[in-house]
Design a protein around this motif. Structure first.
Motif, short mmCIF file in Angstrom:
data_model
loop_
_atom_site.label_atom_id
_atom_site.label_comp_id
_atom_site.label_asym_id
_atom_site.label_seq_id
_atom_site.Cartn_x
_atom_site.Cartn_y
_atom_site.Cartn_z
N ASP A 202 0.84 -1.35 -0.11
CA ASP A 202 0.10 -0.06 -0.10
C ASP A 202 0.99 1.21 0.09
OD1 ASP A 202 -2.53 -1.36 0.24
OD2 ASP A 202 -2.49 -1.50 2.18
N MET A 203 1.91 1.06 0.57
CA MET A 203 2.69 2.27 0.71
C MET A 203 3.57 2.50 -0.36
SD MET A 203 4.02 4.67 2.76
CE MET A 203 3.70 4.32 4.35
N LEU A 204 3.89 1.61 -1.19
CA LEU A 204 4.65 1.73 -2.61
C LEU A 204 3.33 2.33 -3.60
CD1 LEU A 204 7.23 0.83 -4.17
CD2 LEU A 204 5.76 -1.09 -5.01
N GLU A 205 2.32 2.18 -3.48
CA GLU A 205 1.17 2.71 -4.24
C GLU A 205 1.11 4.25 -3.91
OE1 GLU A 205 -3.52 2.98 -4.37
OE2 GLU A 205 -2.70 1.21 -3.52
N CYS A 206 1.17 4.50 -2.52
CA CYS A 206 0.92 5.73 -2.18
C CYS A 206 2.04 6.72 -2.56
CB CYS A 206 0.55 5.93 -0.87
SG CYS A 206 -1.21 5.28 -0.53
N LEU A 207 3.30 6.12 -2.56
CA LEU A 207 4.45 6.90 -2.82
C LEU A 207 4.48 7.53 -4.25
CD1 LEU A 207 7.26 4.73 -1.30
CD2 LEU A 207 6.31 6.88 -0.03
N LYS A 208 3.75 6.62 -5.04
CA LYS A 208 3.44 6.95 -6.29
C LYS A 208 2.41 7.90 -6.58
CE LYS A 208 5.15 2.53 -8.23
NZ LYS A 208 4.91 1.19 -8.71
N LEU A 209 1.61 7.76 -5.84
CA LEU A 209 0.34 8.82 -5.94
C LEU A 209 0.74 10.13 -5.48
CD1 LEU A 209 -2.61 6.56 -4.34
CD2 LEU A 209 -2.26 7.65 -6.96
N GLU A 210 1.76 10.12 -4.24
CA GLU A 210 2.04 11.27 -3.85
C GLU A 210 3.13 12.15 -5.07
OE1 GLU A 210 4.50 13.72 -0.56
OE2 GLU A 210 4.26 11.64 -0.38
N LEU A 211 3.70 11.44 -5.68
CA LEU A 211 4.52 11.83 -6.80
C LEU A 211 3.82 12.59 -7.65
CD1 LEU A 211 7.15 9.45 -7.70
CD2 LEU A 211 7.64 11.86 -7.06
N LYS A 212 2.71 12.22 -8.12
CA LYS A 212 1.71 12.44 -9.04
C LYS A 212 1.10 14.00 -8.52
CE LYS A 212 -2.00 11.42 -11.86
NZ LYS A 212 -3.10 10.44 -12.40
N LEU A 213 0.87 13.77 -7.06
CA LEU A 213 0.08 15.25 -6.70
C LEU A 213 0.99 16.07 -6.36
CD1 LEU A 213 -1.84 13.10 -3.54
CD2 LEU A 213 -2.83 14.38 -5.48
N ARG A 214 2.22 15.86 -6.32
CA ARG A 214 3.47 17.03 -6.20
C ARG A 214 4.16 17.38 -7.27
NH1 ARG A 214 5.67 16.64 -0.16
NH2 ARG A 214 5.69 18.96 -0.40
N LYS A 215 3.81 17.06 -8.43
CA LYS A 215 4.70 17.03 -9.51
C LYS A 215 5.02 18.32 -9.84
CE LYS A 215 0.68 16.80 -12.68
NZ LYS A 215 0.15 15.96 -13.78
N GLY A 216 4.32 19.56 -9.29
CA GLY A 216 4.62 20.84 -9.44
C GLY A 216 5.30 21.36 -8.66
N TYR A 217 5.85 20.91 -7.48
CA TYR A 217 6.30 21.53 -6.35
C TYR A 217 7.82 22.09 -6.81
CZ TYR A 217 8.18 22.24 -1.62
OH TYR A 217 8.74 22.80 -0.37
N LEU A 218 8.54 21.44 -7.30
CA LEU A 218 9.97 21.96 -7.82
C LEU A 218 10.06 22.86 -8.76
CD1 LEU A 218 11.88 18.55 -7.23
CD2 LEU A 218 11.86 20.64 -5.71
N GLY A 219 8.79 23.30 -9.59
CA GLY A 219 8.81 23.98 -10.69
C GLY A 219 9.52 23.55 -11.83
N ASP A 220 9.84 24.14 -12.70
CA ASP A 220 10.58 23.87 -14.01
C ASP A 220 12.19 23.55 -13.77
OD1 ASP A 220 10.94 23.13 -16.58
OD2 ASP A 220 10.94 25.14 -17.41
N THR A 221 12.34 22.49 -13.27
CA THR A 221 13.75 22.13 -12.94
C THR A 221 13.99 20.71 -13.28
OG1 THR A 221 15.64 22.31 -11.12
CG2 THR A 221 13.26 21.67 -10.55
#
Length: 378
Positions: A31-50
């Motif tokens: 379940d954690m592996l799935e949620c790590l991937k989901l969080e990545l998708k949710l926060r894909k804009g956090y670092l900006g264009d880098t």
């Protein structure tokens, strides 16, 4: 350049000194592996264009996941970020996980740097710390990793452990140098709240090492590491030329990073965020679209104090021109004034307009760094 950090919150056994968030129950691993991937998708804009020049799997014990699962997380990162061709991708691992089969599979992934948690080569110390490997297993795990082509390996060592004599400490380091690794991370044992070691200390079942003896062990480490060609580039970190940790250096050089997983921290130069430190609450929040992190807006003085703390830890030092450029003339003059006494006492030196700790200063670094901090009512 930015980095992504994964906090893998699982361990097969709890070390008695460790204060990091983790669980010895592996039931939620899938379940954690799935949620790590989901969080990545949710926060894909956090670092900006880098683009990313580092990915780091820490914990916990990331090697509880199989290499194909680690690679699946790297694949997920690649969906949302551009990963540099020469990106440093680090996996923390316990020695007993680094079997021939595991390393054979890991060598097929994009992981190109290992951080092996050895801590000591003496079994009595490992038993005291409740590590789940022997000294012999640790030594041969590194040798085995090298045989599978891993040529960027860091090992952890702890000094200041109750009962760790100077003779045993020298033997530990001799074995590290014999392994011809590229990087050493070495920390003084800390008695953090809510650890078994701290509880034993409070009950009188452990005696903290004398400060003078700890100082002697750290001083020996610094001198021997230099003799063996290591650069002392950060208070607790030593590297061969060309093998300074890119990921950890991004923390010390004020670069952006995104933390994924329970208890992971993120920083985008303006805000700090930290995820909830509870596996099941994290999983529930990610799946149900609930809040799973807290954030803090950083004032100019917060950012300045962070800059002091991170830059003075390193051999690059605190760049006074950057202070002037990013924080203004008043804080620049504040640093000039604070530096005068430490230059006179030989705790720091000034090179290319950077303030750098000398060895004498490294031993009292916390006091020096806190003295440079700006308190808003000064």
């Amino acid at each position: 350049m930015s980095g992504v950090y994964f906090h893998i919150p699982f361990c097969k056994q709890l070390c008695h000194y460790c204060a990091f968030h983790k669980s010895i129950s592996l039931q939620a691993k899938d379940d954690m592996l799935e949620c790590l991937k989901l969080e990545l998708k949710l926060r894909k804009g956090y670092l900006g264009d880098t683009s990313l020049n580092t990915i780091y799997f820490g914990g916990g014990t990331p090697s509880v996941y199989q290499p194909k699962e680690i690679e699946s997380l790297i694949d997920e990162v690649a969906k949302y970020f551009t990963i540099d061709v020469n990106a440093e991708i680090t996996l923390e691992a316990n020695p007993d996980d680094l079997t021939e089969k595991y390393l054979q599979e890991l060598s097929k992934t994009r992981v190109n740097r290992l951080s092996v948690g050895i801590q000591s080569f003496h079994d009595e110390d490992l038993i005291l710390m409740n590590r789940r490997h022997t000294g012999k297993e640790a030594f041969y795990a590194v040798r085995r990793a090298q045989s599978f082509g891993f040529d960027n390996i860091s090992v952890d060592q702890i000094y200041g452990v109750p009962g760790l004599s100077m003779e045993k400490w020298k033997e530990n380091l001799d074995l590290v140098f014999d392994l011809n690794v590229q990087h050493i991370s070495s920390y003084h044992l800390m008695f953090d709240p809510n650890t078994i070691f701290t509880k034993k200390l409070e009950k009188g079942q452990l005696v903290e090492m004398d400060e003078e003896e700890s100082f002697e062990q750290f001083n020996y480490l610094i001198n021997e590491a230099r003799k063996h060609g290591f650069i002392h580039y950060e208070i607790s970190n030593f590297s061969k030329e060309g093998y300074i940790s890119k990921h950890n250096s991004s923390y010390w050089k004020q670069k952006k990073y995104l933390g994924i997983g329970p208890s992971a921290h993120s920083y985008n130069l303006e805000q700090r965020e930290w995820n909830i430190a509870h596996n099941y609450k994290y999983i529930k929040a990610i799946r149900e679209g609930l809040s799973f992190s807290e954030k803090e807006e950083l004032s100019e003085f917060d950012r300045f104090n962070d800059f002091v703390l991170t830059s003075l830890r390193t051999y690059w030092g605190m760049d006074l021109e950057l202070v002037r450029k990013d924080f203004g003339e008043d804080l620049y003059q504040h640093c000039i004034t604070k530096s005068k006494k430490y230059l006179l006492s030989d705790h720091v030196r000034q090179e290319n307009n950077c303030i750098i700790l000398n060895d004498k200063g490294v031993f009292v670094s916390n006091d020096i760094m806190s003295d440079y901090f700006w308190i808003e009512d000064e």
